[in-house]
Design a protein around this motif. Sequence first.
Motif, short mmCIF file in Angstrom:
data_model
loop_
_atom_site.label_atom_id
_atom_site.label_comp_id
_atom_site.label_asym_id
_atom_site.label_seq_id
_atom_site.Cartn_x
_atom_site.Cartn_y
_atom_site.Cartn_z
N GLU A 48 0.80 -1.22 0.00
CA GLU A 48 0.00 0.00 0.00
C GLU A 48 0.84 1.27 0.00
O GLU A 48 0.48 2.27 0.63
N ALA A 49 1.96 1.24 -0.70
CA ALA A 49 2.80 2.44 -0.83
C ALA A 49 2.11 3.41 -1.78
O ALA A 49 1.48 3.00 -2.75
N ASP A 50 2.22 4.69 -1.49
CA ASP A 50 1.70 5.69 -2.41
C ASP A 50 2.87 6.31 -3.18
O ASP A 50 4.02 5.91 -3.00
N SER A 51 2.57 7.28 -4.03
CA SER A 51 3.62 7.83 -4.88
C SER A 51 4.69 8.54 -4.05
O SER A 51 5.88 8.49 -4.40
N LEU A 52 4.32 9.17 -2.96
CA LEU A 52 5.31 9.82 -2.09
C LEU A 52 6.22 8.78 -1.45
O LEU A 52 7.44 8.96 -1.39
N ASP A 53 5.63 7.68 -0.99
CA ASP A 53 6.44 6.59 -0.43
C ASP A 53 7.43 6.09 -1.47
O ASP A 53 8.61 5.86 -1.16
N ALA A 54 6.95 5.93 -2.70
CA ALA A 54 7.82 5.42 -3.77
C ALA A 54 9.00 6.35 -4.01
O ALA A 54 10.15 5.91 -4.15
N VAL A 55 8.73 7.66 -4.03
CA VAL A 55 9.80 8.64 -4.23
C VAL A 55 10.81 8.56 -3.09
O VAL A 55 12.03 8.58 -3.32
N GLU A 56 10.33 8.45 -1.86
CA GLU A 56 11.23 8.37 -0.71
C GLU A 56 12.07 7.09 -0.75
O GLU A 56 13.25 7.11 -0.40
N GLU A 71 18.97 5.47 -3.90
CA GLU A 71 20.02 6.25 -4.59
C GLU A 71 21.13 6.62 -3.62
O GLU A 71 22.32 6.51 -3.95
N GLU A 72 20.75 7.05 -2.43
CA GLU A 72 21.74 7.44 -1.44
C GLU A 72 22.54 6.24 -0.94
O GLU A 72 23.77 6.30 -0.84
N GLU A 73 21.86 5.16 -0.66
CA GLU A 73 22.51 3.96 -0.12
C GLU A 73 23.55 3.39 -1.10
O GLU A 73 24.63 2.98 -0.71
N PHE A 74 23.19 3.36 -2.38
CA PHE A 74 24.06 2.71 -3.37
C PHE A 74 24.86 3.71 -4.21
O PHE A 74 25.60 3.30 -5.11
N ASP A 75 24.68 5.01 -3.93
CA ASP A 75 25.39 6.07 -4.66
C ASP A 75 25.19 5.93 -6.17
O ASP A 75 26.13 5.89 -6.95
N ILE A 76 23.91 5.81 -6.55
CA ILE A 76 23.55 5.75 -7.96
C ILE A 76 22.43 6.75 -8.22
O ILE A 76 21.84 7.27 -7.27
N GLU A 77 22.16 7.01 -9.49
CA GLU A 77 21.03 7.85 -9.85
C GLU A 77 20.03 7.02 -10.63
O GLU A 77 20.39 6.30 -11.55
N ILE A 78 18.77 7.10 -10.22
CA ILE A 78 17.72 6.35 -10.89
C ILE A 78 16.87 7.35 -11.66
O ILE A 78 16.19 8.18 -11.06
N PRO A 79 16.93 7.30 -13.00
CA PRO A 79 16.12 8.25 -13.80
C PRO A 79 14.63 8.06 -13.53
O PRO A 79 14.16 6.95 -13.30
N ASP A 80 13.89 9.18 -13.57
CA ASP A 80 12.44 9.13 -13.31
C ASP A 80 11.74 8.15 -14.24
O ASP A 80 10.82 7.45 -13.83
N GLU A 81 12.18 8.09 -15.52
CA GLU A 81 11.55 7.18 -16.48
C GLU A 81 11.69 5.73 -16.02
O GLU A 81 10.79 4.92 -16.22
N GLU A 82 12.85 5.41 -15.43
CA GLU A 82 13.07 4.05 -14.93
C GLU A 82 12.22 3.81 -13.69
O GLU A 82 11.57 2.77 -13.54
N ALA A 83 12.24 4.78 -12.78
CA ALA A 83 11.54 4.63 -11.50
C ALA A 83 10.05 4.39 -11.70
O ALA A 83 9.43 3.64 -10.94
N GLU A 84 9.48 5.00 -12.73
CA GLU A 84 8.05 4.83 -12.99
C GLU A 84 7.69 3.39 -13.33
O GLU A 84 6.55 2.98 -13.17
N ASN A 85 8.67 2.62 -13.80
CA ASN A 85 8.43 1.24 -14.21
C ASN A 85 8.58 0.24 -13.07
O ASN A 85 8.23 -0.92 -13.22
N PHE A 86 9.11 0.67 -11.93
CA PHE A 86 9.31 -0.23 -10.80
C PHE A 86 7.97 -0.55 -10.15
O PHE A 86 7.25 0.35 -9.74
N GLN A 87 7.67 -1.84 -10.08
CA GLN A 87 6.43 -2.26 -9.41
C GLN A 87 6.70 -3.24 -8.29
O GLN A 87 6.16 -3.11 -7.20
N VAL A 88 7.54 -4.21 -8.57
CA VAL A 88 7.86 -5.22 -7.55
C VAL A 88 9.30 -5.02 -7.09
O VAL A 88 10.12 -4.39 -7.76
N VAL A 89 9.61 -5.58 -5.93
CA VAL A 89 10.93 -5.40 -5.33
C VAL A 89 12.03 -5.88 -6.28
O VAL A 89 13.09 -5.26 -6.38
#
Length: 76
Positions: free
Chosen positions: A32-40, A46-64
């Motif tokens: 039951e994550a919402d869009s704000l949860d997903a952004v956080e 990104e911080e933990e792994f020192d990488i950048e995740i493009p918004d276009e990629e992030a929108e496609n993430f659904q499962v762990v």
Amino acid sequence: MSFEKIRDIIVEQLNVEPSMVTMDTNLMKDLEADSLDAVEIIMAIEEEFDIEIPDEEAENFQVVSDLVGFVDDNIE
């Protein structure tokens, strides 16, 4: 493996039990994550792994496993 770190981030952000987070867990439907949860979650990953995740990629993430796969493909 990055799964454990990602699981810990999700558990902390969503205040759920670690047992609820598997590779097949859907962030929106199962946790039951919402869009704000997903952004956080994305920002914490990104911080933990020192990488950048493009918004276009992030929108496609659904499962762990989507998150784990992206991180594994993009860390050195």
